[in-house]
Design a protein around this motif. Structure first.
Motif, PDB file in Angstrom:
ATOM      1  N   THR A  11      34.789   4.955 -17.278  1.00 13.89           N
ATOM      2  CA  THR A  11      34.809   4.796 -15.888  1.00 13.89           C
ATOM      3  C   THR A  11      33.229   4.582 -15.713  1.00 13.89           C
ATOM      4  N   SER A  34      41.565   1.076  -7.281  1.00 11.04           N
ATOM      5  CA  SER A  34      41.410   2.384  -7.157  1.00 11.04           C
ATOM      6  C   SER A  34      42.876   2.848  -6.742  1.00 11.04           C
ATOM      7  N   ASP A  38      39.057   7.513  -6.285  1.00 13.77           N
ATOM      8  CA  ASP A  38      38.231   8.182  -7.111  1.00 13.77           C
ATOM      9  C   ASP A  38      37.288   7.188  -7.474  1.00 13.77           C
ATOM     10  N   THR A  39      37.862   6.185  -8.320  1.00 11.61           N
ATOM     11  CA  THR A  39      36.952   5.243  -8.845  1.00 11.61           C
ATOM     12  C   THR A  39      36.398   4.388  -7.806  1.00 11.61           C
ATOM     13  N   GLY A  40      37.014   4.053  -6.618  1.00 15.04           N
ATOM     14  CA  GLY A  40      36.403   3.449  -5.645  1.00 15.04           C
ATOM     15  C   GLY A  40      35.292   4.193  -4.866  1.00 15.04           C
ATOM     16  N   VAL A  56      37.589  -1.972  -2.029  1.00 14.89           N
ATOM     17  CA  VAL A  56      38.363  -1.372  -3.021  1.00 14.89           C
ATOM     18  C   VAL A  56      39.586  -1.567  -2.831  1.00 14.89           C
ATOM     19  N   SER A  58      43.782  -0.826  -3.503  1.00 12.24           N
ATOM     20  CA  SER A  58      44.704   0.191  -3.707  1.00 12.24           C
ATOM     21  C   SER A  58      46.204  -0.433  -3.695  1.00 12.24           C
ATOM     22  N   ARG A 152      44.153   5.562 -14.896  1.00 17.63           N
ATOM     23  CA  ARG A 152      43.272   6.007 -13.980  1.00 17.63           C
ATOM     24  C   ARG A 152      41.933   5.680 -14.593  1.00 17.63           C
TER      25      ARG A 152
END
Length: 183
Positions: A11, A34, A38-40, A56, A58, A152
């Motif tokens: 990541t 994301s 978390d990643t966003g 971002v 989802s 993830r």
């Protein structure tokens, strides 16, 4: 960058590559998948002061459980406070095709998704989130950097010419910036 294996351990490197290439090439828009936020959020924090627009993307509400969102509300607030926008929407290659698959065992969307997965799950998601962001008017129909992953985290980044889902085949994968070899 080619990672030996897919997964969230890639990541930080993937996000860094995406940011650096967007800046180097003058690309203003970055679209990041994301699931929970978390990643966003990690990308939003990394982009502080970078003069880039972040979207971002989802999963839709009800993706895993009826009426429930997988995206954490606190992460949404933090991303938005950092200037990012969060899009919760139906995945272009899932929506009605998933319902058809349940009844008939196959949909045309499955075929398109599986062809894109030949480059990895992350590449399929990169194409999909760019279409979703363009559908929502959150990214222009021009070159953007897209970031996604396998499960993830993030392990795939690419430069794509964005278009809306009704012009899906006008989306172009211009360049792969990072992806796993083994997916």
């Amino acid at each position: 960058m080619y990672f030996e294996r897919a997964g969230r351990e890639n990541t930080e490197s993937t996000l860094r590559i995406a940011k650096e290439e967007a800046i180097r090439r003058g690309i203003k828009d970055i679209v990041v998948a994301s699931t929970c936020g978390d990643t966003g959020l990690q990308m939003a924090e990394m982009l502080k002061g970078a003069d880039r627009r972040l979207v971002v993307v989802s999963h839709n509400v009800g993706f895993k459980e009826p009426g429930k969102s997988t995206f954490e509300p606190d992460k949404r607030r933090q991303i938005e406070a950092l200037g990012g926008r969060v899009l919760t929407g139906t995945m272009v290659l899932r929506n009605i095709g998933a319902a058809i698959r349940e009844k008939q065992g196959y949909s045309q969307q499955d075929l398109v998704a599986n062809v894109l997965r030949m480059w990895g799950q992350g590449m399929k998601v990169c194409v999909e989130i760019v279409a979703m962001a363009a559908d929502a008017g959150l990214t222009p129909c021009e070159d953007v950097v897209a970031v996604a992953g396998t499960g993830r985290g993030a392990d795939t980044a690419a430069i794509l010419a964005a278009h809306s889902s009704n012009r899906f085949f006008d989306i172009k994968i211009r360049e792969i910036l990072a992806k796993p070899r083994d997916f």
